[in-house]
Write an enzyme that holds these catalytic residues in place. Structure first.
Site, PDB file in Angstrom:
ATOM      1  N   HIS A 154       0.828  -1.190   0.000  1.00 64.03           N
ATOM      2  CA  HIS A 154       0.000   0.000   0.000  1.00 64.03           C
ATOM      3  C   HIS A 154       0.874   1.256   0.000  1.00 64.03           C
ATOM      4  O   HIS A 154       2.085   1.187   0.196  1.00 64.03           O
ATOM      5  CB  HIS A 154      -0.931  -0.015   1.208  1.00 64.03           C
ATOM      6  CG  HIS A 154      -2.004  -1.059   1.116  1.00 64.03           C
ATOM      7  ND1 HIS A 154      -3.009  -1.179   2.038  1.00 64.03           N
ATOM      8  CD2 HIS A 154      -2.235  -2.034   0.197  1.00 64.03           C
ATOM      9  CE1 HIS A 154      -3.808  -2.179   1.709  1.00 64.03           C
ATOM     10  NE2 HIS A 154      -3.351  -2.716   0.587  1.00 64.03           N
TER      11      HIS A 154
ATOM     12  N   GLU B 166       1.316   3.664   2.084  1.00 64.27           N
ATOM     13  CA  GLU B 166       2.052   3.950   3.309  1.00 64.27           C
ATOM     14  C   GLU B 166       3.347   3.145   3.384  1.00 64.27           C
ATOM     15  O   GLU B 166       4.371   3.645   3.876  1.00 64.27           O
ATOM     16  CB  GLU B 166       1.183   3.640   4.537  1.00 64.27           C
ATOM     17  CG  GLU B 166      -0.091   4.460   4.636  1.00 64.27           C
ATOM     18  CD  GLU B 166      -1.290   3.783   4.017  1.00 64.27           C
ATOM     19  OE1 GLU B 166      -2.386   3.889   4.576  1.00 64.27           O
ATOM     20  OE2 GLU B 166      -1.128   3.125   2.951  1.00 64.27           O
TER      21      GLU B 166
END
Length: 371
Positions: free
Chosen positions: A54, A56
């Protein structure tokens, strides 16, 4: 919510990163992340495709030890559950992030505030709602699938200035120009599925695949074919197609399956395809956005059923006259309360043509017709 001018700057950057996944992230949401420490960007990332890290995670990897004490700007609430990848909320906590600014809460019931709660429980300062409208617009299909159990449906229609899509004899290539047609390819590339009716296949032998632009995945191609009239020689069968039908034909079904098609029976009480059930089924197949490229019959049926969210109209500077074919078949309306009201979302020139994005306001028309 305590927000500064700098917060707006960095969230805007995160949104630009999220948009990089517009053609590839589906069925996951498009998400961007920026890490900032001492007013300097120390890491950034965006979600590329399902199964990969993802946004992040990419940002934390780039930042390394500089992530400790930083602020994370994320366009969607960090996940809190184990899916194909570990929870991003845990990764932010482990990295020592001090503050997290989120554009919008995740509509996925598996997250839905739990990621924010986990961050707060770890002592991290959390702000949510900065540039929420922009983040939601970027992921309207994902939000629709998570909250309504249906994809976002966009009907693409190329037409003349007087609303005609083909001559009376069916000739329609080409009403709009090359620039408009290339723009349609971009919309196909961002869609999870491209939907048409059997009449369009029979008339044009349409393939509905992405061409002329770089694309790492092809959208699911879907045909509404109540009486299973799909020719075994149709080009759309090459590479696989999903066909929704309403009348059983074991011999034809077997032949189409041998040709690579997937056949789904979804009849309504009139012997036509149940369009709402079809869209629910597409949502179950992880379709966020469905682009409709069909004729007046299917477009009209979807509009009358209140199943179209937006119209994507390409309008050529030409007139075809009242004998040419119209854009939608709605039947006779006996009162203005039966009309389809729209709200303009975007108007711009694409080459020689106009492109108008119009949102359907009243999805409650009566007299639903399937096809």
């Amino acid at each position: 919510m305590s927000i500064s001018a700098a917060d707006n700057k960095w969230m805007a950057q995160a949104l630009r990163l999220a948009e990089l996944g517009i053609h590839t992230a589906s069925p996951n949401p498009r998400v961007g992340c920026v890490l900032v420490r001492d007013e300097m960007q120390v890491g950034s990332g965006w979600h590329r495709r399902a199964g990969e890290p993802h946004a992040e995670v990419y940002a934390l990897k780039e930042a390394g030890s500089a992530a400790r004490g930083a602020t994370a700007y994320v366009t969607l609430e960090p996940c809190s559950h184990f899916g194909r990848t570990p929870p991003c909320a845990d990764a932010l906590i482990a990295a020592g992030i001090a503050r997290v600014v989120v554009a919008m809460q995740d509509p996925n019931p598996l997250v839905a505030g739990q990621g924010l709660a986990r961050l707060r429980a770890a002592g991290i300062q959390v702000e949510c709602g900065l540039m929420e409208d922009a983040a939601r617009e970027l992921n309207e299909g994902f939000v629709s699938r998570m909250t309504r159990g249906m994809p976002r449906v966009i009907s693409k229609i190329g037409m003349s200035l007087d609303g005609r899509t083909a001559l009376a004899n069916g000739v329609s290539q080409w009403i709009t120009g090359a620039d408009a047609r290339l723009d349609v390819q971009r919309w196909r590339a961002r869609s999870c599925a491209v939907l048409t009716g059997i009449n369009t296949v029979l008339a044009d032998d349409a393939q509905l695949n992405v061409r002329e632009i770089e694309c790492t995945r092809q959208p699911l191609r879907v045909v509404v074919d109540s009486r299973l009239r799909m020719p075994l020689t149709a080009r759309i069968l090459n590479g696989g197609v999903l066909i929704y039908t309403a009348q059983p034909d074991e011999e034809k079904t077997a032949a189409l399956r041998d040709a690579g098609a997937t056949i789904v029976m979804l009849p309504d009480e009139t012997g036509r395809v149940d369009l709402q059930a079809m869209l629910c089924d597409l949502a179950q197949r992880a379709c966020n956005e469905v682009l409709v490229e069909a004729g007046a019959v299917l477009n009209g049926a979807l509009l009358k059923a209140g199943l179209v969210d937006e119209l994507l109209l390409y309008i050529a500077p030409t007139l075809l006259g009242d004998m040419a074919r119209g854009m939608v078949s709605l039947g006779e309306l006996t009162g203005l309360d039966q009309r389809v009201d729209l709200s303009w979302q975007d108007v711009r020139q694409i080459g020689r043509d106009l492109r108008i994005m119009a949102r359907v306001k009243n999805n409650d028309m009566k007299g639903v017709e399937n096809v």
